[in-house]
Design a protein around this motif. Structure first.
Motif, PDB file in Angstrom:
ATOM      1  N   ALA A  11       0.829  -1.210   0.000  1.00 37.93           N
ATOM      2  CA  ALA A  11       0.000   0.000   0.000  1.00 37.93           C
ATOM      3  C   ALA A  11       0.861   1.255   0.000  1.00 37.93           C
ATOM      4  O   ALA A  11       0.645   2.164  -0.794  1.00 37.93           O
ATOM      5  N   MET A  12       1.829   1.303   0.904  1.00 33.84           N
ATOM      6  CA  MET A  12       2.610   2.527   1.050  1.00 33.84           C
ATOM      7  C   MET A  12       3.821   2.533   0.116  1.00 33.84           C
ATOM      8  O   MET A  12       4.556   3.504   0.064  1.00 33.84           O
ATOM      9  N   GLU A  16      -0.270   5.431  -7.684  1.00 38.48           N
ATOM     10  CA  GLU A  16      -1.276   6.489  -7.474  1.00 38.48           C
ATOM     11  C   GLU A  16      -0.700   7.844  -7.878  1.00 38.48           C
ATOM     12  O   GLU A  16      -1.320   8.614  -8.606  1.00 38.48           O
ATOM     13  N   ARG A  53       0.913   9.715   8.039  1.00 38.13           N
ATOM     14  CA  ARG A  53       0.100   9.199   6.937  1.00 38.13           C
ATOM     15  C   ARG A  53      -1.283   9.859   6.863  1.00 38.13           C
ATOM     16  O   ARG A  53      -2.126   9.429   6.085  1.00 38.13           O
ATOM     17  N   ALA A  82      -1.117   1.032  10.918  1.00 36.29           N
ATOM     18  CA  ALA A  82      -2.233   1.652  10.199  1.00 36.29           C
ATOM     19  C   ALA A  82      -1.678   2.171   8.887  1.00 36.29           C
ATOM     20  O   ALA A  82      -0.618   2.787   8.865  1.00 36.29           O
ATOM     21  N   TYR A  83      -2.363   1.872   7.801  1.00 35.27           N
ATOM     22  CA  TYR A  83      -1.928   2.372   6.495  1.00 35.27           C
ATOM     23  C   TYR A  83      -3.122   2.557   5.588  1.00 35.27           C
ATOM     24  O   TYR A  83      -4.258   2.303   5.997  1.00 35.27           O
ATOM     25  N   MET A  84      -2.861   3.044   4.405  1.00 35.01           N
ATOM     26  CA  MET A  84      -3.993   3.386   3.544  1.00 35.01           C
ATOM     27  C   MET A  84      -3.582   3.345   2.076  1.00 35.01           C
ATOM     28  O   MET A  84      -2.395   3.356   1.751  1.00 35.01           O
ATOM     29  N   HIS A  85      -4.568   3.266   1.218  1.00 36.91           N
ATOM     30  CA  HIS A  85      -4.325   3.497  -0.207  1.00 36.91           C
ATOM     31  C   HIS A  85      -5.572   4.121  -0.803  1.00 36.91           C
ATOM     32  O   HIS A  85      -6.667   3.992  -0.262  1.00 36.91           O
TER      33      HIS A  85
END
Ligand code: SF4
Ligand code: SF4
Ligand code: SF4
Ligand SMILES: [Zn+2]
Lengths: 68, 788
Positions: free
Chosen positions: A54-55, A62, B722, B778-781
């Motif tokens: 994701a990161m 993205e 983030r 904790a993460y995101m996209h």
């Protein structure tokens, strides 16, 4: 993105108690549509994405799409 | 955006404008590059630079009259750089014989040079280089003319012979002992395409254009002594060189004048001064020529005159290593791209729109307005990177929602009658203020969203103080309260659409409340109001404090020194600068002024949403400001404090000082997290409603959960970085518990869950022990993963 995707994992689906399997999954962002191999639950289809993916690569893609 | 107009502005940037020494050198020797090589001890490199501009440089370099030195900026600070002496020294230590010239075909045309003096030789060499077949007709038996006057007076005969000897080696034909006369000239015009006349005298006088050296006979060009008997050697050489350019243009039928305005000596737009330069005397010569070390020392005195006021002041331009001229060109390029990557996006979103560049630029070029217009254009064309400002815009929407937004009139006399008893009425100015309630809202206190987020507990006290002091002097006008966001984030993000809606709402409230004066506590609000709501009268809270008096708190005398970091949004607001300084001095502090203060203040890094779009760039700004300040910093913008404290600098908001709340010197300062800030805004609204208006909120808007989250400092820091809110983590966990949508790791016994909230998918890894949930990651996209 494919090169960064795990083919196996310790994680299992909590609800279905199933091991995750690699499968083609659709992902989209802005005007971009891709098919990538991701790990998912064969029963409920929940898709697994790691922090690194994701990161890392996903964020990169993205940003790339945002600058198109 | 009008890109042509923009490019026009970029042309005004004098960053690439040559220094006065170069502008006054008839052949524009690149003095800065030259002295830089000498300074490094690279004499052959320095010679190459001379050679590329000075014709017959090995000779001319020794005898040039040095007009450059007369204009040198250093002349007022220890004496001009001795460029001429440096050239001599460079010839001594850096000259090497040129490689054998390649004999290229000379087929562009036939040129006759009449008179093989200095200018004629120069014209011949230049035309030969350009590919012409050149023939020199010299009446005497040697070339060089006035150069021979310098033998034993700067030049050696053998050097002159060697240098001029190379002319024939190049393949230039020389006919000695031939005197061409006016009457024999027509025969030459038949054989040659153009003629350069560089004799000392001539029987007929021609009218010569001083720029192109073309005479009334278009094929005849005249330079050197004949054209200007008072010319210096370097001017004479320059005339030969320029005439060669004209002859080439004449033969190739190019414009005789296009882009030649700056040939020869010209006036540069660059005006450097030595106001801040320490005087250093020129290095004396120990012999007839500088030794290498002496030359290097003399070269190091050069100020390398260049305009870099903006880049010196702005870490944004430094990070992207760019000046306004190139910046504007890359914006134009970015705007024009149809297919391909918009590589300037990140740069455009890393300018704080602080306006400092304009304040320091000698020609008044500013990036802030240009960047703003560019961002608006990107948004309109749907080319603004979504992630750059998404968080800030969502946070702004939060401020505008019922969680925070609030408009209230001053509590009425009727509603406050419980307070009107002795001793309350005697000791509380607030109670007296309420007692004088007129029902007409003359003022609206508008603390703004950021101050409310981070300095929450002051707001109620300030409000009461305002009611007290204002009503005492101005019984007619009540003081109301307005919680909300001015829209600065939308403005910075180029979201004209959101900005418009927000401004319209504020204007409506203002109308409904009978057009009160807004009391503003945030510098960004002040500039937003000035820009979008000019019809609303505003006054800064600091001015009110300064004129109506400060809240009563213990003023500790003999306190420390503070340096004031002015908010960049107040750059042109002298009244605020003055009020702040008055308040700080009243409270017993001494003030140290920073080099960049008031109208030249620097941004903390928050401006322009840079902290959101490019956090590293924002950190540069904070670090730069911190470097400049030795004592603790006093600020009057909540975001400035946030940025500086995050950069590990002790900083106080002016309210901390007014309310004597400087935290314990030994403990580190801490700023609220992004989640705290939203919670603080919610809490503030609830508290004020209860405390001041005696209103209880009906039912909380917040969901309640039956689990307790445990988050370490490390994970909190990660979430901050983030832009993940506690509320988002809670939602992910709650969803995973109620629907069992989660992964399980049998080895670690951790759970991993995801939830898409608006346009972002959040992931939380946690450990579950009964109702205790310990967050481990904790993460995101933003990409959407299609499940199913
Ligand atoms: S000494 Fe002469 S050639 Fe050298 S820079 Fe000065 S004016 Fe130009
Ligand atoms: S200080 Fe250096 S750059 Fe400036 S005018 Fe003098 S020689 Fe030129
Ligand atoms: S950050 Fe400020 S000084 Fe730098 S380019 Fe932007 S407006 Fe100018
Ligand atoms: Zn499943």
């Amino acid at each position: 993105m494919n090169d960064q995707i795990d083919k196996t994992t310790e994680w299992v689906c909590d609800k279905c108690r199933q091991a995750l399997v690699p499968q083609k999954v659709k992902v989209r962002y802005l005007d971009g549509n891709f098919e990538v191999d991701l790990l998912k639950c064969p029963t409920c289809h929940m898709v697994f994405i790691s922090d690194e993916l994701a990161m890392g690569k996903m964020l990169e893609v993205e940003k790339g799409l945002e600058d198109k | 955006m009008d890109l042509d107009q923009l490019l026009e502005i970029s042309n005004q940037c004098i960053h690439s404008e040559p220094p006065v020494c170069v502008a006054s050198c008839p052949v524009h020797m690149d003095v800065i590059a030259f002295v830089s090589e000498v300074e490094k001890g690279n004499f052959s490199g320095a010679y190459k630079i001379m050679e590329s501009k000075i014709p017959l440089s090995r000779l001319i370099g020794k005898i040039c009259e040095r007009p450059c030195e007369k204009t040198c900026v250093r002349s007022h600070a220890g004496g001009s750089i001795r460029i001429g002496e440096l050239e001599k020294s460079v010839i001594t230590f850096g000259y090497s014989a040129p490689k054998k010239p390649l004999l290229l075909p000379k087929n562009k045309g036939n040129i006759a040079i009449i008179g093989g003096g200095l200018s004629g030789c120069v014209a011949a060499i230049e035309l030969d280089k350009k590919g012409y077949k050149v023939t020199i007709f010299e009446k005497s038996n040697r070339l060089g003319g006035r150069l021979w006057e310098y033998v034993s007076n700067g030049l050696e005969a053998c050097d002159i012979e060697e240098e001029l000897g190379m002319i024939e080696q190049k393949g230039i034909e020389v006919h000695y002992g031939i005197e061409v006369l006016e009457k024999t000239l027509p025969a030459y015009f038949e054989r040659y395409d153009a003629i350069y006349l560089g004799t000392r005298t001539w029987s007929k006088s021609y009218v010569v254009d001083p720029h192109s050296f073309q005479s009334e006979n278009p094929a005849l060009f005249i330079g050197g002594y004949l054209q200007n008997p008072n010319a210096m050697t370097i001017e004479s050489a320059s005339s030969g060189k320029r005439a060669a350019v004209s002859i080439d243009r004449y033969i190739t039928k190019a414009s005789m004048t296009a882009s030649r305005e700056r040939e020869g000596v010209f006036e540069t737009k660059l005006h450097c001064t030595t106001d801040r330069v320490a005087s250093v005397e020129s290095v004396p010569l120990s012999a007839s020529t500088y030794r290498e070390d002496e030359a290097a020392a003399e070269a190091s005195r050069c100020l390398k005159c260049q305009c870099d006021a903006c880049i010196k002041a702005c870490v944004h331009m430094q990070r992207f290593n760019i000046t306004p001229d190139r910046y504007i060109r890359s914006i134009c390029h970015n705007e024009r791209i149809v297919l391909g990557n918009r590589t300037a996006n990140t740069m455009i979103n890393s300018c704080t729109e602080c306006g400092l560049c304009k304040a320091v630029c000698p020609v008044g070029i500013g990036m802030a307005d240009i960047i703003h217009a560019t961002r608006e254009s990107m948004v309109k064309r749907n080319k603004m990177p979504l992630s750059a400002h998404d968080f800030a815009l969502k946070d702004m929407a939060f401020s505008q929602s019922d969680y925070f937004s609030l408009v209230r009139k001053q509590p009425s006399k009727e509603a406050s009658k419980d307070l009107f008893y002795y001793p309350m009425i005697a000791f509380s100015a607030y109670a007296r203020g309420l007692y004088k309630g007129s029902g007409k809202t003359g003022y609206l206190f508008y603390p703004g969203c950021q101050l409310s987020s981070t300095h929450t507990d002051y707001i109620g006290s300030i409000y009461k103080h305002l009611v007290g002091v204002i009503k005492e002097k101005d019984a007619m006008n009540d003081v109301g309260l307005f919680l909300g966001c001015c829209g600065a984030p939308a403005d910075w993000a180029g979201r004209g659409d959101l900005m418009h809606d927000n401004v319209e709402k504020i204007r409506q409230t203002w109308e409904e409340e009978g057009r009160p004066t807004f009391i503003l506590a945030c510098s960004s609000c002040a500039s937003t109001f000035a820009k979008y709501l000019p019809m609303i009268q505003t006054v800064s809270l600091w001015e009110i404090f300064d004129t109506y008096g400060l809240p009563e708190v213990d003023i500790k005398k003999g306190k420390r020194e503070l340096c004031i970091h002015d908010a960049c949004a107040t750059r042109h607001d002298g009244k605020i600068h003055e009020s702040i300084r008055n308040i700080v001095k009243t409270l017993g502090y001494s003030v140290q002024e920073l080099e960049y203060s008031k109208e030249k203040t620097k941004c903390c890094g928050y401006g322009g949403l840079v902290a959101c779009a490019n956090p590293e760039q924002a950190e540069d700004f904070a670090a730069d400001r911190i470097r400049e300040s030795d004592p603790d910093v006093l600020v009057y913008c909540a975001m400035c404090k946030d940025m500086l404290v995050k950069g590990n600098k002790r900083a106080y908001h002016i309210l901390d000082v007014i309310y004597a709340n400087e935290t314990d010197q030994s403990s580190p300062q801490k700023m609220p997290t992004l989640s705290d800030r939203q919670n603080n805004r919610k809490r503030l609204k609830r508290q004020l409603l209860k405390e001041i208006w005696n209103e209880e909120e009906e039912g909380s808007m917040d969901p309640t959960y039956d689990f307790t989250l445990h988050i370490s400092d490390e994970i909190t820091a990660l979430m901050e970085k983030r832009f993940i809110l506690l509320g988002d983590v809670e939602k992910v966990v709650a969803n995973s518990l109620s629907r069992q949508e989660r992964f399980f790791n049998p080895k670690s016994s951790d759970y991993l869950a995801r939830l898409r909230i608006q346009n972002v998918t959040y992931w939380v890894r946690y450990e579950e022990a009964g109702r205790d949930i310990t967050v481990k990651d904790a993460y995101m996209h933003r990409m959407e993963v299609v499940e199913g």
